[in-house]
Design a protein around this motif. Sequence first.
Motif, mmCIF file in Angstrom:
data_model
loop_
_atom_site.group_PDB
_atom_site.id
_atom_site.type_symbol
_atom_site.label_atom_id
_atom_site.label_comp_id
_atom_site.label_asym_id
_atom_site.label_seq_id
_atom_site.Cartn_x
_atom_site.Cartn_y
_atom_site.Cartn_z
ATOM 1 N N CYS A 92 0.842 -1.193 0.000
ATOM 2 C CA CYS A 92 0.000 0.000 0.000
ATOM 3 C C CYS A 92 0.883 1.251 0.000
ATOM 4 O O CYS A 92 1.721 1.418 0.907
ATOM 5 N N PRO A 93 0.725 2.149 -0.989
ATOM 6 C CA PRO A 93 1.565 3.353 -1.058
ATOM 7 C C PRO A 93 1.519 4.199 0.214
ATOM 8 O O PRO A 93 2.556 4.696 0.664
ATOM 9 N N ALA A 94 0.321 4.349 0.786
ATOM 10 C CA ALA A 94 0.192 5.170 1.993
ATOM 11 C C ALA A 94 0.943 4.544 3.167
ATOM 12 O O ALA A 94 1.638 5.237 3.919
ATOM 13 N N GLU A 95 0.821 3.221 3.333
ATOM 14 C CA GLU A 95 1.512 2.543 4.424
ATOM 15 C C GLU A 95 3.023 2.519 4.190
ATOM 16 O O GLU A 95 3.812 2.647 5.130
ATOM 17 N N GLN A 96 3.425 2.378 2.924
ATOM 18 C CA GLN A 96 4.849 2.382 2.614
ATOM 19 C C GLN A 96 5.452 3.756 2.903
ATOM 20 O O GLN A 96 6.549 3.868 3.478
ATOM 21 N N ALA A 97 4.724 4.798 2.545
ATOM 22 C CA ALA A 97 5.194 6.163 2.825
ATOM 23 C C ALA A 97 5.295 6.392 4.330
ATOM 24 O O ALA A 97 6.278 6.980 4.813
ATOM 25 N N MET A 98 4.300 5.912 5.069
ATOM 26 C CA MET A 98 4.321 6.061 6.520
ATOM 27 C C MET A 98 5.484 5.289 7.135
ATOM 28 O O MET A 98 6.136 5.758 8.074
ATOM 29 N N MET A 99 5.759 4.116 6.587
ATOM 30 C CA MET A 99 6.875 3.312 7.076
ATOM 31 C C MET A 99 8.187 4.084 6.959
ATOM 32 O O MET A 99 8.954 4.188 7.926
ATOM 33 N N TYR A 100 8.434 4.651 5.777
ATOM 34 C CA TYR A 100 9.674 5.406 5.581
ATOM 35 C C TYR A 100 9.697 6.670 6.438
ATOM 36 O O TYR A 100 10.744 7.044 6.988
ATOM 37 N N GLN A 101 8.561 7.319 6.565
ATOM 38 C CA GLN A 101 8.478 8.521 7.401
ATOM 39 C C GLN A 101 8.874 8.207 8.845
ATOM 40 O O GLN A 101 9.706 8.897 9.441
ATOM 41 N N ARG A 102 8.286 7.167 9.407
ATOM 42 C CA ARG A 102 8.576 6.812 10.796
ATOM 43 C C ARG A 102 10.023 6.332 10.956
ATOM 44 O O ARG A 102 10.680 6.644 11.949
ATOM 45 N N MET A 103 10.509 5.581 9.987
ATOM 46 C CA MET A 103 11.890 5.113 10.047
ATOM 47 C C MET A 103 12.876 6.259 10.189
ATOM 48 O O MET A 103 13.743 6.254 11.076
ATOM 49 N N PHE A 104 12.732 7.245 9.325
ATOM 50 C CA PHE A 104 13.723 8.311 9.300
ATOM 51 C C PHE A 104 13.461 9.378 10.355
ATOM 52 O O PHE A 104 14.394 10.053 10.800
ATOM 53 N N GLU A 105 12.219 9.505 10.787
ATOM 54 C CA GLU A 105 11.932 10.359 11.938
ATOM 55 C C GLU A 105 12.635 9.831 13.185
ATOM 56 O O GLU A 105 13.007 10.596 14.084
ATOM 57 N N SER A 165 6.302 -3.888 10.140
ATOM 58 C CA SER A 165 7.069 -3.459 8.971
ATOM 59 C C SER A 165 8.497 -3.081 9.360
ATOM 60 O O SER A 165 8.899 -3.164 10.525
ATOM 61 N N LEU A 166 9.237 -2.629 8.363
ATOM 62 C CA LEU A 166 10.608 -2.209 8.595
ATOM 63 C C LEU A 166 10.687 -1.056 9.592
ATOM 64 O O LEU A 166 11.682 -0.910 10.308
ATOM 65 N N ALA A 167 9.633 -0.259 9.669
ATOM 66 C CA ALA A 167 9.595 0.820 10.657
ATOM 67 C C ALA A 167 9.679 0.257 12.073
ATOM 68 O O ALA A 167 10.402 0.783 12.925
ATOM 69 N N ASP A 168 8.951 -0.818 12.313
ATOM 70 C CA ASP A 168 8.994 -1.451 13.642
ATOM 71 C C ASP A 168 10.354 -2.078 13.913
ATOM 72 O O ASP A 168 10.862 -2.020 15.034
ATOM 73 N N VAL A 169 10.953 -2.654 12.883
ATOM 74 C CA VAL A 169 12.278 -3.267 13.025
ATOM 75 C C VAL A 169 13.288 -2.239 13.522
ATOM 76 O O VAL A 169 14.061 -2.502 14.452
ATOM 77 N N VAL A 170 13.288 -1.055 12.913
ATOM 78 C CA VAL A 170 14.331 -0.081 13.252
ATOM 79 C C VAL A 170 13.988 0.774 14.474
ATOM 80 O O VAL A 170 14.884 1.234 15.181
ATOM 81 N N VAL A 171 12.692 0.979 14.756
ATOM 82 C CA VAL A 171 12.317 1.889 15.840
ATOM 83 C C VAL A 171 12.113 1.171 17.173
ATOM 84 O O VAL A 171 12.405 1.733 18.234
ATOM 85 N N TYR A 172 11.621 -0.056 17.134
ATOM 86 C CA TYR A 172 11.337 -0.753 18.399
ATOM 87 C C TYR A 172 12.519 -0.750 19.369
ATOM 88 O O TYR A 172 12.331 -0.502 20.572
ATOM 89 N N PRO A 173 13.749 -1.030 18.919
ATOM 90 C CA PRO A 173 14.865 -1.039 19.873
ATOM 91 C C PRO A 173 15.038 0.287 20.623
ATOM 92 O O PRO A 173 15.393 0.289 21.809
ATOM 93 N N SER A 174 14.772 1.395 19.963
ATOM 94 C CA SER A 174 14.891 2.702 20.631
ATOM 95 C C SER A 174 13.786 2.893 21.659
ATOM 96 O O SER A 174 14.012 3.460 22.738
ATOM 97 N N ILE A 175 12.591 2.427 21.332
ATOM 98 C CA ILE A 175 11.483 2.535 22.285
ATOM 99 C C ILE A 175 11.747 1.635 23.494
ATOM 100 O O ILE A 175 11.533 2.034 24.646
ATOM 101 N N ALA A 176 12.250 0.433 23.248
ATOM 102 C CA ALA A 176 12.609 -0.448 24.361
ATOM 103 C C ALA A 176 13.699 0.198 25.217
ATOM 104 O O ALA A 176 13.701 0.078 26.446
ATOM 105 N N TYR A 177 14.594 0.897 24.576
ATOM 106 C CA TYR A 177 15.719 1.533 25.258
ATOM 107 C C TYR A 177 15.251 2.600 26.249
ATOM 108 O O TYR A 177 15.765 2.681 27.370
ATOM 109 N N ILE A 178 14.268 3.413 25.852
ATOM 110 C CA ILE A 178 13.820 4.469 26.770
ATOM 111 C C ILE A 178 13.086 3.886 27.976
ATOM 112 O O ILE A 178 13.179 4.428 29.076
#
Length: 224
Positions: A92-105, A165-178
């Motif tokens: 889904c283009p919208a979900e893919q865009a959101m994935m990249y947005q959250r990843m790089f944010e 998604s890949l957003a969860d792969v890259v962001v989850y460790p930081s959330i666990a860290y806090i």
Amino acid sequence: MAKDMTLLWGSGSPPCWRVMIALEEKNLQGYNQKLFSFEKKEHKSKEVMAMNPRGQLPAFKHKDVVLNESYGACMYLVNQFKSQGTKLIPDCPAEQAMMYQRMFEALTFGQKMGDVIYYTYKVPEGERHDSAVKRNKEALTAEIKLWEGYLQKGSGSFLAGKTFSLADVVVYPSIAYIFRFGLCEERYPKLAAYYNTLKNRPSIKASWPPTWLESQGQDTLKDV
């Protein structure tokens, strides 16, 4: 396939952890790996420097390809093994865009997190100021509230929608860290629910930092 891969890593490091989660999600267990101690400065050893001249972890190699930036390693794995394991990029283009947005944010999230957690480590004693500590904590609080809001307003249980998604792969460790550093779960219920729900995901459980199993966290972020 995974036997052609080598990962040099450090326990508790979000960048190292995200690469390990990606490997698990892509069913690439059995890769060569070696654990290094940050406390003993082993990340500055000749073995690490030979693969990553910056003396940082992770250091990842697949055949003759070396990738030492965790985002790059995760994206490489997803693209090289598209049909294997979990599909981590939504169609889904919208979900893919959101994935990249959250990843790089999350790069901004990581920077603000580090400004608070590593302040006394990075800033020499004579250059430390209470005003800087206060400013850094306020910036991190605003950032965490932003992510709490994303999950509150989201259309699913994950960062980019209804699927992991890949957003969860890259962001989850930081959330666990806090949360490891004392963030109050009651103050951020959506983030806490996300953190606790994904704790039991096989890829995350299998790669959980061993040092976290052996020791208690800290309370650095209890007032954030």
